[in-house]
Write a protein that holds these residues in place. Structure first.
Motif, PDB file in Angstrom:
ATOM      1  N   ILE A 127       7.088  -5.523  -3.842  1.00  0.00           N
ATOM      2  CA  ILE A 127       7.180  -6.467  -4.661  1.00  0.00           C
ATOM      3  C   ILE A 127       6.018  -7.781  -4.834  1.00  0.00           C
ATOM      4  CG2 ILE A 127       8.824  -8.165  -6.080  1.00  0.00           C
ATOM      5  CD1 ILE A 127      11.067  -6.507  -4.903  1.00  0.00           C
ATOM      6  N   GLY A 128       6.045  -8.594  -3.740  1.00  0.00           N
ATOM      7  CA  GLY A 128       5.091  -9.791  -3.623  1.00  0.00           C
ATOM      8  C   GLY A 128       3.648  -9.332  -3.971  1.00  0.00           C
ATOM      9  N   TYR A 129       3.102  -8.578  -3.105  1.00  0.00           N
ATOM     10  CA  TYR A 129       1.595  -8.397  -3.252  1.00  0.00           C
ATOM     11  C   TYR A 129       1.381  -7.492  -4.504  1.00  0.00           C
ATOM     12  CZ  TYR A 129       0.617  -9.788   1.617  1.00  0.00           C
ATOM     13  OH  TYR A 129       0.742 -10.492   2.717  1.00  0.00           O
ATOM     14  N   PRO A 130       2.130  -6.747  -5.053  1.00  0.00           N
ATOM     15  CA  PRO A 130       1.777  -6.019  -6.436  1.00  0.00           C
ATOM     16  C   PRO A 130       2.081  -7.098  -7.589  1.00  0.00           C
ATOM     17  CG  PRO A 130       3.048  -4.528  -5.072  1.00  0.00           C
ATOM     18  CD  PRO A 130       3.024  -5.749  -4.449  1.00  0.00           C
ATOM     19  N   THR A 149       1.446  -0.045   1.306  1.00  0.00           N
ATOM     20  CA  THR A 149       2.242  -0.551   2.614  1.00  0.00           C
ATOM     21  C   THR A 149       2.025   0.666   3.581  1.00  0.00           C
ATOM     22  OG1 THR A 149       3.583  -2.014   1.253  1.00  0.00           O
ATOM     23  CG2 THR A 149       4.164  -1.349   3.481  1.00  0.00           C
ATOM     24  N   VAL A 150       2.347   2.090   3.234  1.00  0.00           N
ATOM     25  CA  VAL A 150       2.310   3.119   4.152  1.00  0.00           C
ATOM     26  C   VAL A 150       0.844   3.069   4.622  1.00  0.00           C
ATOM     27  CG1 VAL A 150       2.405   5.623   4.197  1.00  0.00           C
ATOM     28  CG2 VAL A 150       4.256   4.315   3.127  1.00  0.00           C
ATOM     29  N   ALA A 151      -0.379   3.012   3.806  1.00  0.00           N
ATOM     30  CA  ALA A 151      -1.604   2.811   4.280  1.00  0.00           C
ATOM     31  C   ALA A 151      -1.754   1.780   5.335  1.00  0.00           C
ATOM     32  CB  ALA A 151      -2.716   2.824   3.183  1.00  0.00           C
ATOM     33  N   PHE A 152      -1.416   0.577   4.996  1.00  0.00           N
ATOM     34  CA  PHE A 152      -1.322  -0.597   5.814  1.00  0.00           C
ATOM     35  C   PHE A 152      -0.826  -0.320   7.242  1.00  0.00           C
ATOM     36  CE2 PHE A 152       0.311  -4.470   7.389  1.00  0.00           C
ATOM     37  CZ  PHE A 152      -0.575  -5.218   7.517  1.00  0.00           C
ATOM     38  N   ALA A 169     -10.582  -4.829  -3.222  1.00  0.00           N
ATOM     39  CA  ALA A 169     -10.911  -5.443  -1.975  1.00  0.00           C
ATOM     40  C   ALA A 169     -10.899  -6.937  -1.687  1.00  0.00           C
ATOM     41  CB  ALA A 169     -12.423  -4.765  -1.441  1.00  0.00           C
ATOM     42  N   ILE A 170     -11.403  -7.657  -2.725  1.00  0.00           N
ATOM     43  CA  ILE A 170     -11.471  -8.993  -2.549  1.00  0.00           C
ATOM     44  C   ILE A 170      -9.947  -9.534  -2.360  1.00  0.00           C
ATOM     45  CG2 ILE A 170     -11.921 -11.494  -3.751  1.00  0.00           C
ATOM     46  CD1 ILE A 170     -14.566  -9.783  -4.612  1.00  0.00           C
ATOM     47  N   TYR A 171      -9.139  -8.925  -3.280  1.00  0.00           N
ATOM     48  CA  TYR A 171      -7.855  -9.335  -3.254  1.00  0.00           C
ATOM     49  C   TYR A 171      -7.273  -9.027  -1.792  1.00  0.00           C
ATOM     50  CZ  TYR A 171      -2.874  -9.452  -4.467  1.00  0.00           C
ATOM     51  OH  TYR A 171      -1.436  -9.455  -4.518  1.00  0.00           O
ATOM     52  N   GLY A 172      -7.430  -7.782  -1.513  1.00  0.00           N
ATOM     53  CA  GLY A 172      -7.047  -7.512  -0.016  1.00  0.00           C
ATOM     54  C   GLY A 172      -7.540  -8.491   0.878  1.00  0.00           C
ATOM     55  N   PHE A 173      -8.673  -8.963   1.061  1.00  0.00           N
ATOM     56  CA  PHE A 173      -9.192 -10.211   1.758  1.00  0.00           C
ATOM     57  C   PHE A 173      -8.318 -11.689   1.516  1.00  0.00           C
ATOM     58  CE2 PHE A 173     -11.813 -13.992   2.536  1.00  0.00           C
ATOM     59  CZ  PHE A 173     -12.158 -13.766   3.736  1.00  0.00           C
ATOM     60  N   GLY A 174      -8.085 -11.927   0.143  1.00  0.00           N
ATOM     61  CA  GLY A 174      -7.265 -12.990   0.011  1.00  0.00           C
ATOM     62  C   GLY A 174      -5.774 -12.952   0.582  1.00  0.00           C
ATOM     63  N   LEU A 175      -5.164 -11.608   0.420  1.00  0.00           N
ATOM     64  CA  LEU A 175      -3.893 -11.288   1.235  1.00  0.00           C
ATOM     65  C   LEU A 175      -3.851 -11.640   2.723  1.00  0.00           C
ATOM     66  CD1 LEU A 175      -2.811  -8.162  -0.796  1.00  0.00           C
ATOM     67  CD2 LEU A 175      -2.290 -10.386  -1.097  1.00  0.00           C
ATOM     68  N   TRP A 176      -5.149 -11.342   3.371  1.00  0.00           N
ATOM     69  CA  TRP A 176      -5.302 -11.465   4.771  1.00  0.00           C
ATOM     70  C   TRP A 176      -5.463 -12.966   5.117  1.00  0.00           C
ATOM     71  CZ3 TRP A 176      -9.965 -13.354   7.054  1.00  0.00           C
ATOM     72  CH2 TRP A 176      -9.945 -13.451   8.429  1.00  0.00           C
ATOM     73  N   VAL A 177      -5.883 -13.680   4.236  1.00  0.00           N
ATOM     74  CA  VAL A 177      -6.035 -15.110   4.219  1.00  0.00           C
ATOM     75  C   VAL A 177      -4.867 -15.751   4.160  1.00  0.00           C
ATOM     76  CG1 VAL A 177      -6.980 -17.426   3.452  1.00  0.00           C
ATOM     77  CG2 VAL A 177      -8.648 -15.395   3.772  1.00  0.00           C
ATOM     78  N   PHE A 178      -4.145 -15.387   3.038  1.00  0.00           N
ATOM     79  CA  PHE A 178      -2.820 -15.967   3.134  1.00  0.00           C
ATOM     80  C   PHE A 178      -1.773 -15.689   3.999  1.00  0.00           C
ATOM     81  CE2 PHE A 178       1.440 -14.776   1.359  1.00  0.00           C
ATOM     82  CZ  PHE A 178       1.819 -15.779   0.892  1.00  0.00           C
ATOM     83  N   ALA A 179      -1.717 -14.523   4.702  1.00  0.00           N
ATOM     84  CA  ALA A 179      -0.685 -13.982   5.552  1.00  0.00           C
ATOM     85  C   ALA A 179      -1.263 -14.238   7.056  1.00  0.00           C
ATOM     86  CB  ALA A 179      -0.926 -12.308   5.621  1.00  0.00           C
ATOM     87  N   GLY A 194      -6.412  -3.796   7.333  1.00  0.00           N
ATOM     88  CA  GLY A 194      -5.134  -3.526   6.761  1.00  0.00           C
ATOM     89  C   GLY A 194      -4.940  -3.884   5.712  1.00  0.00           C
ATOM     90  N   HIS A 195      -5.211  -5.448   5.313  1.00  0.00           N
ATOM     91  CA  HIS A 195      -5.029  -6.042   4.028  1.00  0.00           C
ATOM     92  C   HIS A 195      -5.881  -5.701   3.054  1.00  0.00           C
ATOM     93  CE1 HIS A 195      -2.575  -8.598   6.335  1.00  0.00           C
ATOM     94  NE2 HIS A 195      -1.839  -8.791   5.431  1.00  0.00           N
ATOM     95  N   VAL A 196      -7.242  -5.582   3.425  1.00  0.00           N
ATOM     96  CA  VAL A 196      -8.089  -4.878   2.390  1.00  0.00           C
ATOM     97  C   VAL A 196      -7.876  -3.591   1.890  1.00  0.00           C
ATOM     98  CG1 VAL A 196     -10.757  -4.391   2.138  1.00  0.00           C
ATOM     99  CG2 VAL A 196     -10.234  -6.545   3.150  1.00  0.00           C
ATOM    100  N   LEU A 197      -7.463  -2.810   3.106  1.00  0.00           N
ATOM    101  CA  LEU A 197      -7.005  -1.338   2.635  1.00  0.00           C
ATOM    102  C   LEU A 197      -5.788  -1.377   1.853  1.00  0.00           C
ATOM    103  CD1 LEU A 197      -7.378   1.640   3.465  1.00  0.00           C
ATOM    104  CD2 LEU A 197      -5.744   1.255   5.349  1.00  0.00           C
ATOM    105  N   TYR A 198      -4.848  -2.261   1.929  1.00  0.00           N
ATOM    106  CA  TYR A 198      -3.667  -2.389   1.181  1.00  0.00           C
ATOM    107  C   TYR A 198      -4.150  -2.630  -0.307  1.00  0.00           C
ATOM    108  CZ  TYR A 198       0.499  -3.881  -1.052  1.00  0.00           C
ATOM    109  OH  TYR A 198       1.611  -4.130  -1.738  1.00  0.00           O
ATOM    110  N   GLY A 199      -5.037  -3.510  -0.547  1.00  0.00           N
ATOM    111  CA  GLY A 199      -5.324  -3.972  -2.061  1.00  0.00           C
ATOM    112  C   GLY A 199      -6.072  -2.827  -2.546  1.00  0.00           C
TER     113      GLY A 199
END
Length: 172
Positions: free
Chosen positions: A87-90, A35-38, A115-125, A151-156
């Protein structure tokens, strides 16, 4: 601890993590750094480079308001940082994505699935939560959308890298 272990070849091998305080700690630590990186990317680096500035707490406020819940600035920050980031994303990675990846794809290096997970987070958010919050679908593909993608790919990637680092330290 029974979690997605990493072999010496840095490949995913695992099953579902145990539900205990150690797993909660892993979620909080990995989610904190991710989250800090994001936020560093989206609220400091991106605007400094002339790109859009992310406002994830604003999106959380909009969602809360659309659900008829208190939507103060504090509530937005709380949802963004604690509920989603720590909590949620982890949980999504540890209990859903990583086990499915392991079963479908098998052993792979951790970087690609993170990285794919981060992409999925982006689609979700940006594709889903923005619509639920009453905002335009994918925010009309404005500049903020692409900053959010990075940001979301970086988060993942950061979240899984932290899990990998902690696992390596525990096995040392």
């Amino acid at each position: 601890m029974n979690m997605m272990a990493l072999t010496s070849e840095n490949r995913l091998v695992g099953a579902l993590p145990s539900i205990n305080f150690a797993t909660l700690g892993l979620m909080f630590v990995s989610g904190f750094f991710a989250t800090v990186a994001f936020d560093l990317w989206g609220q400091v680096i991106s605007p400094a480079l002339g790109y859009a500035k992310l406002s994830p707490h604003g999106l959380a406020q909009s969602l809360l308001g659309s659900l008829g819940l208190p939507n103060t600035a504090f509530a937005g920050y709380f949802v963004h940082f604690y509920v989603v980031g720590l909590i949620g994303y982890p949980i999504g990675w540890m209990f859903i994505f990583a086990p499915i990846w392991q079963r479908v794809v098998g052993n792979t290096h951790w970087f690609l699935p993170s990285a794919i997970y981060g992409f999925g987070l982006w689609v979700f958010a940006i594709g889903g939560i923005t619509s639920l919050a009453g905002l335009p679908f994918f925010l009309n593909f404005s500049g903020i959308v692409w900053v959010a993608l990075v940001g979301h790919v970086l988060y993942g990637i950061v979240m899984v890298a932290m899990l990998k680092l902690i696992e390596k330290q525990q096995n040392a």
